[in-house]
Design an enzyme around this catalytic site. Structure first.
Site: not given
Ligand SMILES: *Cc1c(COP(=O)(O)O)cnc(C)c1O
Length: 423
Positions: A277, A314, A375, A346
């Site tokens: 991701g 973040r 994110y 705030c």
């Molecule tokens: C969040 C998540 C990902 C992706 O993680 P990244 O760090 O964004 O690559 C993949 N698989 C599962 C099951 C997740 O919960």
């Protein structure tokens, strides 16, 4: 390579100057580069070349419909963690046979939704989930392909809030109990075991935890096969990290990650799935914001931006550090001074950076947060009644608003007054 570069002293997203977008949509906003998403997806495709595989983009990193469609149209699968993400994937045209469903708390309704719409596999995280899924599937007269997510108890060496592969985390089934759970699954006609799933955490910058986890998955594959299970698919999760700060250390790339996969499980004859991701989306996006005020405190200078923690959580949530750069490139050799970069919300936690050395910036100047494509927008809220900020997708010379900023009327109209308050 980067698709956000200075040209004649102005920061661009591909071939579009950021001040032009700021003029068109106002600040703050997120801006994404199509080329970066595409390049990152291809890096994972190349990393697994020669092995049967499916790259399932972890949609929770950035689930804007346009982003999902961009990747889905190139053949990417999707890793979804809710019924909502599943519906987004389908709306973007991704077929069910390319969607995997992960997550510790899938509801009966979500199970029905994905089974009726079509699903490649469900990654089951507990025995109660396995039993419920079996029940739901039998009631629909179907057998659902499943993997069991195992928790390999390895330390991903990442921030505690995004580590998922230690025994104290809520995710998966302890690998030591996996054989027992697979035995149970084999007895439930509503589920069809197709493989094993593992995901140990996010923002991993060291490949060793992957190697340890995948070696354990390898051993488990052999054991389960001896027990008579048809293990033909390995979902190896995501989590590959990205550099949030410039440094001379070269972080692991998809090719290095692919090499670990090849070395550990490459000869098992399994189809490989991965779920990146952050690596795909993170460096494909910027958050662009304007300085509202430059404020002189007691021995400290504050840059107060129009972006805040509700737009990008973040730093407040994970102590994350985003590189923040001026949109107009500073002259070489200008004096840089330490400043605190904060938002208008705030809360003292609404601080993006403390004592960050920055070139001179004045009221009205634009700044860009790098690595904000993952994110970022997905975790935004309307805290302090601040509207969600728009998302923009750039493609060469073109840009499009892929989520507009809501008006205050639209925000107000989502609330309802109860009848007893009159009208
Ligand atoms: C969040 C998540 C990902 C992706 O993680 P990244 O760090 O964004 O690559 C993949 N698989 C599962 C099951 C997740 O919960």
């Amino acid at each position: 390579m980067d698709d956000f570069l200075y040209l004649d002293g102005i920061l661009y997203a591909e071939d579009v100057a950021l001040p032009e977008i700021a003029q068109a949509v106002g600040t703050p906003f997120y801006v994404y580069s199509s080329a970066t998403f595409v390049r990152h997806l291809k890096q994972f495709e190349d990393a697994l070349a020669g092995m049967p595989h499916l790259v399932c983009y972890a949609m929770k990193a950035n689930s804007n419909l346009a982003v999902v469609k961009l990747l889905g149209d190139l053949g990417a699968g999707m890793d979804v963690v809710s019924g909502g993400e599943y519906l987004r994937a389908k709306a973007a045209g991704v077929p069910g046979e390319r969607i995997v469903f992960s997550g510790v708390g899938k509801t009966r309704e979500e199970m029905r939704l994905v089974i009726s719409g079509g699903i490649r596999q469900i990654n089951v995280e507990s025995e109660p989930e396995l039993r419920l899924l079996h029940q739901v599937a039998v009631s629909m007269d179907i057998s659902v392909p499943v993997t069991v997510r195992v928790n390999p108890d390895v330390d991903a060496k990442t921030h505690e809030k995004i580590a998922t592969g230690k025994s104290e985390n809520k995710f998966g089934i302890p690998i030591s109990r996996a054989r027992e759970v697979y035995r149970l699954a084999a007895d439930l006609p509503g589920v069809e075991v197709v493989g094993i799933d593992v995901h140990i955490g996010s923002q991993l910058t060291d490949l060793e935890p992957y190697r340890l986890a995948y070696q354990k998955v390898r051993e488990l594959t052999n054991e389960l096969r001896m027990d008579g299970h048809d293990i033909r698919r390995l979902d190896l999760g995501g989590g590959l990290g990205i550099p949030y700060e410039r440094s001379n250390v070269r972080p692991p790339q998809p090719g290095d990650f692919g090499a670990v996969i090849r070395e550990t499980v490459g000869d098992l004859g399994c189809e490989i799935e991965i779920e990146p991701g952050r690596f795909i989306a993170g460096n494909a996006g910027l958050l662009v914001s304007r300085v509202i005020f430059r404020k002189q405190g007691d021995g400290r200078t504050f840059l107060i931006l129009d972006a805040a923690m509700n737009d990008l959580i973040r730093p407040a949530m994970y102590d994350a550090c985003h590189e923040i750069v001026p949109v107009v490139e500073p002259a070489p050799g200008v004096d840089r001074i330490p400043v605190d970069i904060v938002g208008p919300v705030c809360e003292s936690g609404d601080t993006f950076a403390r004592q960050r050395t920055m070139p001179p910036l004045a009221d009205g100047d634009l700044v860009a947060f790098r690595s904000a494509g993952a994110y970022g927008a997905v975790m935004a809220s309307e805290y302090n009644s601040r509207p969600l900020i728009p998302e923009i997708l750039v493609n060469g010379h073109q840009f499009a608003v892929i989520r507009p900023r809501p008006t205050f009327d639209e925000m107000l109209n989502r609330d309802r007054l109860p009848v007893w308050m009159g009208s």
